[in-house]
Design a protein around this motif. Sequence first.
Motif, PDB file in Angstrom:
ATOM      1  N   UNK A 109       5.813   9.016 -19.307  1.00  0.00           N
ATOM      2  CA  UNK A 109       6.486   8.437 -18.147  1.00  0.00           C
ATOM      3  C   UNK A 109       6.131   9.138 -16.854  1.00  0.00           C
ATOM      4  N   UNK A 110       6.744   8.639 -15.790  1.00  0.00           N
ATOM      5  CA  UNK A 110       6.541   9.225 -14.470  1.00  0.00           C
ATOM      6  C   UNK A 110       6.228   8.159 -13.442  1.00  0.00           C
ATOM      7  N   UNK A 111       5.717   8.633 -12.309  1.00  0.00           N
ATOM      8  CA  UNK A 111       5.478   7.733 -11.167  1.00  0.00           C
ATOM      9  C   UNK A 111       4.033   7.254 -11.146  1.00  0.00           C
ATOM     10  N   UNK A 112       3.892   5.968 -10.877  1.00  0.00           N
ATOM     11  CA  UNK A 112       2.563   5.379 -10.711  1.00  0.00           C
ATOM     12  C   UNK A 112       2.567   4.627  -9.377  1.00  0.00           C
ATOM     13  N   UNK A 113       1.695   5.046  -8.472  1.00  0.00           N
ATOM     14  CA  UNK A 113       1.624   4.403  -7.143  1.00  0.00           C
ATOM     15  C   UNK A 113       0.453   3.439  -7.129  1.00  0.00           C
ATOM     16  N   UNK A 114       0.743   2.167  -6.860  1.00  0.00           N
ATOM     17  CA  UNK A 114      -0.300   1.147  -6.832  1.00  0.00           C
ATOM     18  C   UNK A 114      -0.261   0.424  -5.484  1.00  0.00           C
ATOM     19  N   UNK A 115      -1.398  -0.154  -5.093  1.00  0.00           N
ATOM     20  CA  UNK A 115      -1.372  -0.947  -3.850  1.00  0.00           C
ATOM     21  C   UNK A 115      -0.440  -2.144  -4.037  1.00  0.00           C
ATOM     22  N   UNK A 116       0.293  -2.498  -2.996  1.00  0.00           N
ATOM     23  CA  UNK A 116       1.228  -3.625  -3.103  1.00  0.00           C
ATOM     24  C   UNK A 116       0.558  -4.894  -2.595  1.00  0.00           C
ATOM     25  N   UNK A 117      -0.051  -5.636  -3.505  1.00  0.00           N
ATOM     26  CA  UNK A 117      -0.566  -6.967  -3.159  1.00  0.00           C
ATOM     27  C   UNK A 117       0.213  -7.959  -4.013  1.00  0.00           C
ATOM     28  N   UNK A 118       0.253  -9.232  -3.613  1.00  0.00           N
ATOM     29  CA  UNK A 118       0.982 -10.215  -4.424  1.00  0.00           C
ATOM     30  C   UNK A 118       0.496 -10.230  -5.877  1.00  0.00           C
ATOM     31  N   UNK A 119      -0.802 -10.149  -6.070  1.00  0.00           N
ATOM     32  CA  UNK A 119      -1.346 -10.182  -7.439  1.00  0.00           C
ATOM     33  C   UNK A 119      -0.891  -8.981  -8.262  1.00  0.00           C
ATOM     34  N   UNK A 120      -0.972  -7.803  -7.659  1.00  0.00           N
ATOM     35  CA  UNK A 120      -0.621  -6.591  -8.418  1.00  0.00           C
ATOM     36  C   UNK A 120       0.877  -6.616  -8.748  1.00  0.00           C
ATOM     37  N   UNK A 121       1.711  -7.026  -7.795  1.00  0.00           N
ATOM     38  CA  UNK A 121       3.167  -7.074  -8.052  1.00  0.00           C
ATOM     39  C   UNK A 121       3.458  -8.064  -9.180  1.00  0.00           C
ATOM     40  N   UNK A 122       2.913  -9.284  -9.076  1.00  0.00           N
ATOM     41  CA  UNK A 122       3.198 -10.309 -10.092  1.00  0.00           C
ATOM     42  C   UNK A 122       2.675  -9.871 -11.465  1.00  0.00           C
ATOM     43  N   UNK A 123       1.486  -9.262 -11.485  1.00  0.00           N
ATOM     44  CA  UNK A 123       0.924  -8.823 -12.771  1.00  0.00           C
ATOM     45  C   UNK A 123       1.716  -7.648 -13.341  1.00  0.00           C
ATOM     46  N   UNK A 124       2.195  -6.792 -12.469  1.00  0.00           N
ATOM     47  CA  UNK A 124       3.006  -5.662 -12.943  1.00  0.00           C
ATOM     48  C   UNK A 124       4.252  -6.194 -13.669  1.00  0.00           C
ATOM     49  N   UNK A 125       4.919  -7.161 -13.047  1.00  0.00           N
ATOM     50  CA  UNK A 125       6.156  -7.698 -13.633  1.00  0.00           C
ATOM     51  C   UNK A 125       5.838  -8.431 -14.944  1.00  0.00           C
ATOM     52  N   UNK A 126       4.756  -9.217 -14.945  1.00  0.00           N
ATOM     53  CA  UNK A 126       4.377  -9.931 -16.177  1.00  0.00           C
ATOM     54  C   UNK A 126       4.104  -8.918 -17.295  1.00  0.00           C
ATOM     55  N   UNK A 127       3.412  -7.841 -16.950  1.00  0.00           N
ATOM     56  CA  UNK A 127       3.103  -6.808 -17.947  1.00  0.00           C
ATOM     57  C   UNK A 127       4.368  -6.123 -18.454  1.00  0.00           C
ATOM     58  N   UNK A 128       5.314  -5.870 -17.555  1.00  0.00           N
ATOM     59  CA  UNK A 128       6.561  -5.194 -17.949  1.00  0.00           C
ATOM     60  C   UNK A 128       7.404  -6.092 -18.849  1.00  0.00           C
ATOM     61  N   UNK A 129       7.306  -7.423 -18.603  1.00  0.00           N
ATOM     62  CA  UNK A 129       8.089  -8.352 -19.431  1.00  0.00           C
ATOM     63  C   UNK A 129       7.519  -8.477 -20.835  1.00  0.00           C
ATOM     64  N   UNK A 130       6.198  -8.412 -20.937  1.00  0.00           N
ATOM     65  CA  UNK A 130       5.596  -8.623 -22.259  1.00  0.00           C
ATOM     66  C   UNK A 130       5.377  -7.311 -23.015  1.00  0.00           C
ATOM     67  N   UNK A 131       5.649  -6.187 -22.380  1.00  0.00           N
ATOM     68  CA  UNK A 131       5.431  -4.886 -23.033  1.00  0.00           C
ATOM     69  C   UNK A 131       6.452  -4.677 -24.149  1.00  0.00           C
ATOM     70  N   UNK A 132       6.135  -3.823 -25.119  1.00  0.00           N
ATOM     71  CA  UNK A 132       7.133  -3.483 -26.142  1.00  0.00           C
ATOM     72  C   UNK A 132       8.399  -2.908 -25.499  1.00  0.00           C
ATOM     73  N   UNK A 133       9.511  -3.031 -26.223  1.00  0.00           N
ATOM     74  CA  UNK A 133      10.801  -2.608 -25.657  1.00  0.00           C
ATOM     75  C   UNK A 133      10.881  -1.106 -25.375  1.00  0.00           C
ATOM     76  N   UNK A 134       9.984  -0.347 -25.977  1.00  0.00           N
ATOM     77  CA  UNK A 134       9.981   1.098 -25.693  1.00  0.00           C
ATOM     78  C   UNK A 134       9.747   1.348 -24.208  1.00  0.00           C
TER      79      UNK A 134
END
Length: 465
Positions: free
Chosen positions: A217-242
């Motif tokens: 765990x920890x902090x991950x700093x990424x550029x804030x573009x619409x694509x990166x934000x939407x993909x981040x959320x999609x990835x977080x939704x489909x990731x394992x519950x851990x």
Amino acid sequence: MATKNNQIAISIPELRSSLHGRVIAPGDVDYDEARTVFYGGFDRHPAVIVNVADTSDIASVIALARETGLELAVRSGGHSNAGHSATDGGIVLDLSDMRDLQIDVEGRTAWVEPGLTAGEYTTAANAHGLATGFGDTGSVGIGGLTLGGGVGYLVRKYGLTIDNMLAADVMTADGELLRVDSESHTDLFWAIRGGGGNFGVVTRFQFRLHEVDNIVGGMLFLPATPDVIASFIAGAESAPEELSTIANIMPAPPMPFLPADYHGKLLIMAMLVYAGDVESGERVIAPFRQLATPIVDMVKPMRYPEIYPPEEGTYHPTAAGRTMFLDKIDHSVAETILEYLPTSTGSMAVAQLRVLGGAMARLPADATAFAHRASRIMVNVAALYERLEEKAIHEAWVEDFAAALQQGDHGAYVNFLSNEGEARVRAAYPDGTWDRLRVIKARYDPNNLFRLNQNIPPMENGKVS
Ligand SMILES: Cc1cc2nc3c(=O)[nH]c(=O)nc-3n(C[C@H](O)[C@H](O)[C@H](O)COP(=O)(O)OP(=O)(O)OC[C@H]3O[C@@H](n4cnc5c(N)ncnc54)[C@H](O)[C@@H]3O)c2cc1C
């Protein structure tokens, strides 16, 4: 002693001689520090602050509030977003000196007094390779956080904090101390799992502990573009519950480890916690690192308490905030977020996105007083500001921002509400939950002694009409 207005006045010397804890009154050297709460903008002057030492002190302070009719503020960690842990002219019942923690390592349970913070509990439990999930900030008190629900880094794996509450001792408005659990006072046990401080003072909680030793765990700093934000959320939704994530879209603060040319530019400051083995954690987190070249990547294997960095006790931000639930964050929602944030005139503006689901969503909505089990993403928008006279400007900005994001889930998480009026307290509780809470309130606090909170008024006649 009665005053000329027929009010009962508080005698500080009498209180000092009758209580075991600390009694702090106006004029005392530690009064200003004791009346300060986490959030700025609440410059309140209580008649007395009692740092209670035990349950007999709690009973005495409850009786004092009953007899004097003075407003009673109940406080554990003092982080109320609405300033409910401070009162003007009333009594503060401060539980922060009640910090006992008993861990049953074999049985994987802990009894804890409410004065402990999330960070302190997490550090103590980690010494045994165990954890209960709280929120994202170590200094938040487990008292207030738990009673509202508790959404944190283990929410998808082990549910809300209340989903791991096994029992509690509650002192009600008449001074009675009740053990509440799945077998005794089940109505109250249901109500305190989301209903906040409306029903009494919790003097101890019993929590379930899970094996959570090292995390990735920890902090991950990424550029804030619409694509990166939407993909981040999609990835977080489909990731394992851990994996539980919190993505803050905000201007880069002037942190020494962030390149200077990024300072002030919008980025994603994401917090990730994978509660499982290191190898799987690295594999699950890898796609987030590939969404764009990370600006800074601090995600690594660590002991769980390290997710709570040290905090400055002198930090007292003033904030306007709105909390809400969204169904989706796609490219166009991300665009709206990126359009709104730069329009704030506050010293800092943020949209915080928390993907929910997992264990939290598996309980039925009526299992606890926290009912937003099916909500998919919690979003908090906030503006921090320094000049109190600008409050209306920042309140209007968060209101507009939240309205622009609204997708039809009109619920709200009670612990992130500020002083937003009755309709917003209602938004925290769907109709069935609200009526049930009002009936239970009428049973345990018919005169609404515990009213300085996101208040649930007692049902008249004690019945749902
Ligand atoms: C920086 C920050 C980060 C946060 N992060 C998260 C997060 O990640 N997840 C999350 O779920 N929430 C989070 N919160 C919200 C937090 O859960 C609430 O503000 C919570 O009320 C704080 O608890 P406290 O004990 O510190 O606050 P206090 O101000 O002490 O208490 C808040 C209210 O809870 C009630 N209360 C407190 N203790 C007791 C008790 N022992 N018995 C009866 N009633 C009691 C009282 O009504 C009181 O007014 C955060 C808040 C802040 C300021």
